[in-house]
Design a protein around this motif. Sequence first.
Motif, PDB file in Angstrom:
ATOM      1  N   SER A  31      -1.078 -15.583  -0.357  1.00 45.60           N
ATOM      2  CA  SER A  31      -0.451 -16.032   0.876  1.00 45.60           C
ATOM      3  C   SER A  31      -0.286 -14.782   1.733  1.00 45.60           C
ATOM      4  O   SER A  31      -0.409 -13.658   1.238  1.00 45.60           O
ATOM      5  N   LEU A  32       0.029 -14.986   3.013  1.00 45.86           N
ATOM      6  CA  LEU A  32       0.197 -13.819   3.879  1.00 45.86           C
ATOM      7  C   LEU A  32       1.275 -12.880   3.349  1.00 45.86           C
ATOM      8  O   LEU A  32       1.171 -11.672   3.432  1.00 45.86           O
ATOM      9  N   GLU A  33       2.314 -13.509   2.783  1.00 49.84           N
ATOM     10  CA  GLU A  33       3.437 -12.713   2.288  1.00 49.84           C
ATOM     11  C   GLU A  33       2.999 -11.844   1.101  1.00 49.84           C
ATOM     12  O   GLU A  33       3.272 -10.647   1.051  1.00 49.84           O
ATOM     13  N   GLU A  34       2.226 -12.473   0.191  1.00 51.06           N
ATOM     14  CA  GLU A  34       1.735 -11.714  -0.968  1.00 51.06           C
ATOM     15  C   GLU A  34       0.769 -10.638  -0.507  1.00 51.06           C
ATOM     16  O   GLU A  34       0.751  -9.529  -1.013  1.00 51.06           O
ATOM     17  N   HIS A  67       0.998  -6.704  -1.238  1.00 50.01           N
ATOM     18  CA  HIS A  67      -0.071  -5.940  -1.894  1.00 50.01           C
ATOM     19  C   HIS A  67      -0.529  -4.794  -1.014  1.00 50.01           C
ATOM     20  O   HIS A  67      -0.709  -3.678  -1.465  1.00 50.01           O
ATOM     21  N   PHE A  68      -0.738  -5.101   0.255  1.00 53.98           N
ATOM     22  CA  PHE A  68      -1.276  -4.093   1.166  1.00 53.98           C
ATOM     23  C   PHE A  68      -0.330  -2.904   1.269  1.00 53.98           C
ATOM     24  O   PHE A  68      -0.745  -1.748   1.191  1.00 53.98           O
ATOM     25  N   VAL A  69       0.972  -3.213   1.408  1.00 52.43           N
ATOM     26  CA  VAL A  69       1.952  -2.133   1.553  1.00 52.43           C
ATOM     27  C   VAL A  69       2.008  -1.309   0.272  1.00 52.43           C
ATOM     28  O   VAL A  69       1.933  -0.075   0.307  1.00 52.43           O
ATOM     29  N   LEU A  70       2.089  -1.990  -0.883  1.00 51.17           N
ATOM     30  CA  LEU A  70       2.209  -1.250  -2.144  1.00 51.17           C
ATOM     31  C   LEU A  70       0.951  -0.428  -2.429  1.00 51.17           C
ATOM     32  O   LEU A  70       1.027   0.698  -2.910  1.00 51.17           O
ATOM     33  N   ILE A  84      10.763  -4.625  -0.759  1.00 54.47           N
ATOM     34  CA  ILE A  84       9.974  -3.411  -1.030  1.00 54.47           C
ATOM     35  C   ILE A  84      10.313  -2.342   0.015  1.00 54.47           C
ATOM     36  O   ILE A  84       9.440  -1.893   0.766  1.00 54.47           O
ATOM     37  N   PRO A  85      11.614  -1.940   0.080  1.00 56.50           N
ATOM     38  CA  PRO A  85      11.973  -0.941   1.091  1.00 56.50           C
ATOM     39  C   PRO A  85      11.223   0.363   0.855  1.00 56.50           C
ATOM     40  O   PRO A  85      10.823   0.661  -0.273  1.00 56.50           O
ATOM     41  N   ARG A  86      11.012   1.117   1.932  1.00 51.81           N
ATOM     42  CA  ARG A  86      10.337   2.414   1.833  1.00 51.81           C
ATOM     43  C   ARG A  86      11.197   3.347   0.999  1.00 51.81           C
ATOM     44  O   ARG A  86      12.381   3.528   1.281  1.00 51.81           O
TER      45      ARG A  86
END
Length: 445
Positions: free
Chosen positions: A395-398, A402-405, A436-438
């Motif tokens: 999903s867009l959220e997943e 994934h992209f951020v991590l 998933i805060p920075r």
Amino acid sequence: MNQILIIEDEEVIRRAVKRLLERNGYQITEAGSVEEAQSSPLASFDLIISDVRLPSAPGTQIIEAAAPVPVLIMTSYASIRSAVDAMKLGAIDYIAKPFDHDELLIVVERIIKQDRQLRQQEFLKSEVDKSYPVRGMIGDCPAMIDVFKRIDKVAPTDATVLILGESGTGKELVARALHEKSQRSQSPFIVFNCAAVPENQVEIELFGHQNEGETRRGGLLAKAHGGTLFMDEVGELSMAAQARLLRVLQGDDYSAQQETSNSGPNIRIIAATHRDIRKLVQQQTFRSDLYFRLRVVEMTLPPLRERGSDIKSLAKFLLTKYCRQLNRPSLSLSRSALEAIRRYHWPGNIRELANTIERAVILCEGDHITPQLLAIDHHITTKRMDSNNPADNLSLEEYFRHFVLDNQDHMTETELAKQLGISRKALWERRQRFGIPREKKGKKS
Ligand SMILES: Nc1ncnc2c1ncn2[C@@H]1O[C@H](COP(=O)(O)OP(=O)(O)OP(=O)(O)O)[C@@H](O)[C@H]1O
């Protein structure tokens, strides 16, 4: 390779000019007369160089026949008169024989470059000035034509509209168009981003403050009186706020009536979300009765990757827009840049495309945008397009998670936000929301 047609009856001169231009990377076709020249497809040339004095017809005759291909006239003597006549007939320039090699090369290069720019500008102008049914909203593909038709039909009514579509597909633009084309257009259009306000503030923002014994005042519902309230990211509303909103839509929220008018709140509600709202209803995180109230009319905006040739028109439109905004002379997109744009998946849709083009315009030092300047990460495309890849089902959220991590260790927050086609603020908000805060530098194990 640029194609040039040389029309010259004196073979020695014709051959010399041909050799000179070929050595400098041009592809040459020769003709000894206007008649012979006309047996070639004139429109395929980037430039025609013609002598004035030719057997039978004068060289100036080719000017009209070849338009809009530029024609450079050679005069056998420095006759200002024949040069002026040729210019009056539409020649792009003239050069007097004998000319030295460098002089000819400079003139040829300048004419071809200017003509390319002119054609590009004309093409872009026609794209920008083309009247789309909604001002500033580009789209010719069947799905967008459908959207425009719906806007025209629904705008004059007071029906509540639910706009669905991925992030950056133009939901707010559609909401504004619905307002502008309605009878409420002279009243306020108020935007409320349900995701940008902390959960415990949502009700206060919407309904205003109320101290004990006082009348409620100051909420966005009151501000939007007579106009339209656009509730962006409505899927993020808390259950309590959803219950309250439902009462407003049913016309039985007494305090909302009090602050707006005696007969009930006179507001049109337009809501939007990038989330799969039916799934939220199934998961019971979004009230089904509110969903049915909101979706009196439902519109779904297609993602950019499904808009066919609209991608190209949008890219060119945005390029012109940013060249103007950034005070840059007109730039063009190279063929390979357009191909890279066409192949990319655009998870952040039009907002991501706009950010990509703006950055390329800022960084561009030449006169066209290359794929390198676009810095499109095809890794994302490949990942999403590969049918064996589990990323297909994200999903867009997943996908965001994934992209951020995957990328946060080698990208700055600004780069991450740009690649995702969202603002830094939105990245921060989504990081908080998805847990998933920075991490601060040095805190990582
Ligand atoms: N068809 C279009 N033609 C030209 N520009 C567009 C088009 N659609 C969207 N845009 C531009 O793309 C950007 C994003 O659009 P908009 O904010 O309306 O998207 P959105 O779906 O509401 O995004 P989000 O879900 O993130 O709130 C804006 O700058 C908007 O002007």
